[in-house]
Design a protein around this motif. Structure first.
Motif, PDB file in Angstrom:
ATOM      1  N   ARG A   2       0.832  -1.213   0.000  1.00 27.24           N
ATOM      2  CA  ARG A   2       0.000   0.000   0.000  1.00 27.24           C
ATOM      3  C   ARG A   2       0.862   1.257   0.000  1.00 27.24           C
ATOM      4  O   ARG A   2       0.595   2.208  -0.722  1.00 27.24           O
ATOM      5  CB  ARG A   2      -0.931  -0.006   1.201  1.00 27.24           C
ATOM      6  CG  ARG A   2      -1.876   1.190   1.221  1.00 27.24           C
ATOM      7  CD  ARG A   2      -2.791   1.175   2.411  1.00 27.24           C
ATOM      8  NE  ARG A   2      -3.517  -0.082   2.490  1.00 27.24           N
ATOM      9  CZ  ARG A   2      -3.754  -0.734   3.622  1.00 27.24           C
ATOM     10  NH1 ARG A   2      -3.346  -0.259   4.765  1.00 27.24           N
ATOM     11  NH2 ARG A   2      -4.415  -1.867   3.618  1.00 27.24           N
ATOM     12  N   GLU A   3       1.902   1.237   0.844  1.00 21.50           N
ATOM     13  CA  GLU A   3       2.782   2.410   0.929  1.00 21.50           C
ATOM     14  C   GLU A   3       3.472   2.664  -0.410  1.00 21.50           C
ATOM     15  O   GLU A   3       3.577   3.810  -0.852  1.00 21.50           O
ATOM     16  CB  GLU A   3       3.825   2.210   2.023  1.00 21.50           C
ATOM     17  CG  GLU A   3       4.723   3.405   2.208  1.00 21.50           C
ATOM     18  CD  GLU A   3       5.771   3.191   3.286  1.00 21.50           C
ATOM     19  OE1 GLU A   3       6.645   4.054   3.394  1.00 21.50           O
ATOM     20  OE2 GLU A   3       5.712   2.181   4.012  1.00 21.50           O
ATOM     21  N   GLU A   5       2.349   1.850  -3.382  1.00 23.18           N
ATOM     22  CA  GLU A   5       1.311   2.395  -4.273  1.00 23.18           C
ATOM     23  C   GLU A   5       1.122   3.891  -4.042  1.00 23.18           C
ATOM     24  O   GLU A   5       1.080   4.669  -4.995  1.00 23.18           O
ATOM     25  CB  GLU A   5      -0.038   1.721  -4.005  1.00 23.18           C
ATOM     26  CG  GLU A   5      -0.228   0.389  -4.630  1.00 23.18           C
ATOM     27  CD  GLU A   5      -1.633  -0.111  -4.352  1.00 23.18           C
ATOM     28  OE1 GLU A   5      -2.486   0.004  -5.249  1.00 23.18           O
ATOM     29  OE2 GLU A   5      -1.871  -0.598  -3.227  1.00 23.18           O
ATOM     30  N   GLU A   6       0.989   4.254  -2.766  1.00 23.73           N
ATOM     31  CA  GLU A   6       0.729   5.652  -2.431  1.00 23.73           C
ATOM     32  C   GLU A   6       1.901   6.550  -2.806  1.00 23.73           C
ATOM     33  O   GLU A   6       1.704   7.651  -3.315  1.00 23.73           O
ATOM     34  CB  GLU A   6       0.414   5.778  -0.945  1.00 23.73           C
ATOM     35  CG  GLU A   6      -0.913   5.166  -0.574  1.00 23.73           C
ATOM     36  CD  GLU A   6      -1.137   5.077   0.928  1.00 23.73           C
ATOM     37  OE1 GLU A   6      -0.220   5.425   1.708  1.00 23.73           O
ATOM     38  OE2 GLU A   6      -2.227   4.639   1.325  1.00 23.73           O
ATOM     39  N   ARG A   7       3.114   6.081  -2.543  1.00 21.20           N
ATOM     40  CA  ARG A   7       4.294   6.909  -2.817  1.00 21.20           C
ATOM     41  C   ARG A   7       4.577   7.060  -4.302  1.00 21.20           C
ATOM     42  O   ARG A   7       5.070   8.098  -4.734  1.00 21.20           O
ATOM     43  CB  ARG A   7       5.525   6.329  -2.138  1.00 21.20           C
ATOM     44  CG  ARG A   7       5.527   6.520  -0.654  1.00 21.20           C
ATOM     45  CD  ARG A   7       6.799   5.981  -0.069  1.00 21.20           C
ATOM     46  NE  ARG A   7       6.886   6.296   1.344  1.00 21.20           N
ATOM     47  CZ  ARG A   7       8.019   6.417   1.987  1.00 21.20           C
ATOM     48  NH1 ARG A   7       9.168   6.227   1.379  1.00 21.20           N
ATOM     49  NH2 ARG A   7       8.016   6.704   3.263  1.00 21.20           N
ATOM     50  N   THR A   8       4.297   6.019  -5.074  1.00 20.53           N
ATOM     51  CA  THR A   8       4.642   6.053  -6.496  1.00 20.53           C
ATOM     52  C   THR A   8       3.471   6.374  -7.410  1.00 20.53           C
ATOM     53  O   THR A   8       3.676   6.814  -8.538  1.00 20.53           O
ATOM     54  CB  THR A   8       5.222   4.697  -6.947  1.00 20.53           C
ATOM     55  OG1 THR A   8       4.219   3.688  -6.794  1.00 20.53           O
ATOM     56  CG2 THR A   8       6.456   4.332  -6.158  1.00 20.53           C
ATOM     57  N   GLY A   9       2.251   6.113  -6.951  1.00 14.54           N
ATOM     58  CA  GLY A   9       1.087   6.301  -7.812  1.00 14.54           C
ATOM     59  C   GLY A   9       0.927   5.165  -8.816  1.00 14.54           C
ATOM     60  O   GLY A   9       0.116   5.250  -9.730  1.00 14.54           O
ATOM     61  N   VAL A  10       1.692   4.081  -8.619  1.00 17.51           N
ATOM     62  CA  VAL A  10       1.623   2.928  -9.523  1.00 17.51           C
ATOM     63  C   VAL A  10       0.634   1.923  -8.942  1.00 17.51           C
ATOM     64  O   VAL A  10       0.642   1.643  -7.748  1.00 17.51           O
ATOM     65  CB  VAL A  10       3.024   2.279  -9.683  1.00 17.51           C
ATOM     66  CG1 VAL A  10       2.960   1.038 -10.538  1.00 17.51           C
ATOM     67  CG2 VAL A  10       3.999   3.285 -10.276  1.00 17.51           C
ATOM     68  N   HIS A  11      -0.214   1.366  -9.805  1.00 16.75           N
ATOM     69  CA  HIS A  11      -1.244   0.422  -9.381  1.00 16.75           C
ATOM     70  C   HIS A  11      -0.622  -0.858  -8.824  1.00 16.75           C
ATOM     71  O   HIS A  11       0.430  -1.313  -9.270  1.00 16.75           O
ATOM     72  CB  HIS A  11      -2.155   0.092 -10.573  1.00 16.75           C
ATOM     73  CG  HIS A  11      -3.386  -0.640 -10.183  1.00 16.75           C
ATOM     74  ND1 HIS A  11      -3.448  -2.005 -10.142  1.00 16.75           N
ATOM     75  CD2 HIS A  11      -4.599  -0.182  -9.805  1.00 16.75           C
ATOM     76  CE1 HIS A  11      -4.658  -2.379  -9.760  1.00 16.75           C
ATOM     77  NE2 HIS A  11      -5.376  -1.288  -9.548  1.00 16.75           N
ATOM     78  N   ARG A  12      -1.292  -1.458  -7.870  1.00 16.43           N
ATOM     79  CA  ARG A  12      -0.836  -2.675  -7.194  1.00 16.43           C
ATOM     80  C   ARG A  12      -0.509  -3.803  -8.167  1.00 16.43           C
ATOM     81  O   ARG A  12       0.511  -4.483  -8.024  1.00 16.43           O
ATOM     82  CB  ARG A  12      -1.926  -3.124  -6.224  1.00 16.43           C
ATOM     83  CG  ARG A  12      -1.655  -4.409  -5.500  1.00 16.43           C
ATOM     84  CD  ARG A  12      -2.800  -4.747  -4.573  1.00 16.43           C
ATOM     85  NE  ARG A  12      -3.090  -3.614  -3.726  1.00 16.43           N
ATOM     86  CZ  ARG A  12      -2.947  -3.595  -2.410  1.00 16.43           C
ATOM     87  NH1 ARG A  12      -2.560  -4.676  -1.793  1.00 16.43           N
ATOM     88  NH2 ARG A  12      -3.211  -2.531  -1.709  1.00 16.43           N
TER      89      ARG A  12
END
Length: 56
Positions: A2-3, A5-12
């Protein structure tokens, strides 16, 4: 995950593909507590008067 995803903006799912293909290193994961560690934590807890967890 999750972190990341949030930091990079890349989908899981994209991150999973990158991991599977070896494009990025596997993240460090915390060690799972041993049964002894769980028993000791349980004994220290005021909510639990001792732990009946089985060791195996």
């Amino acid at each position: 995950m999750r972190e990341l995803e949030e930091r990079t903006g890349v989908h899981r799912e994209t991150i999973r593909v990158y991991l599977r293909e070896g494009l990025i290193p596997e993240p460090a994961r915390p060690a799972k507590p041993s049964p002894t560690m769980v028993r000791n934590m349980c004994r220290r807890s005021w909510r639990c008067g001792g732990c009946s967890a089985k060791t195996g």
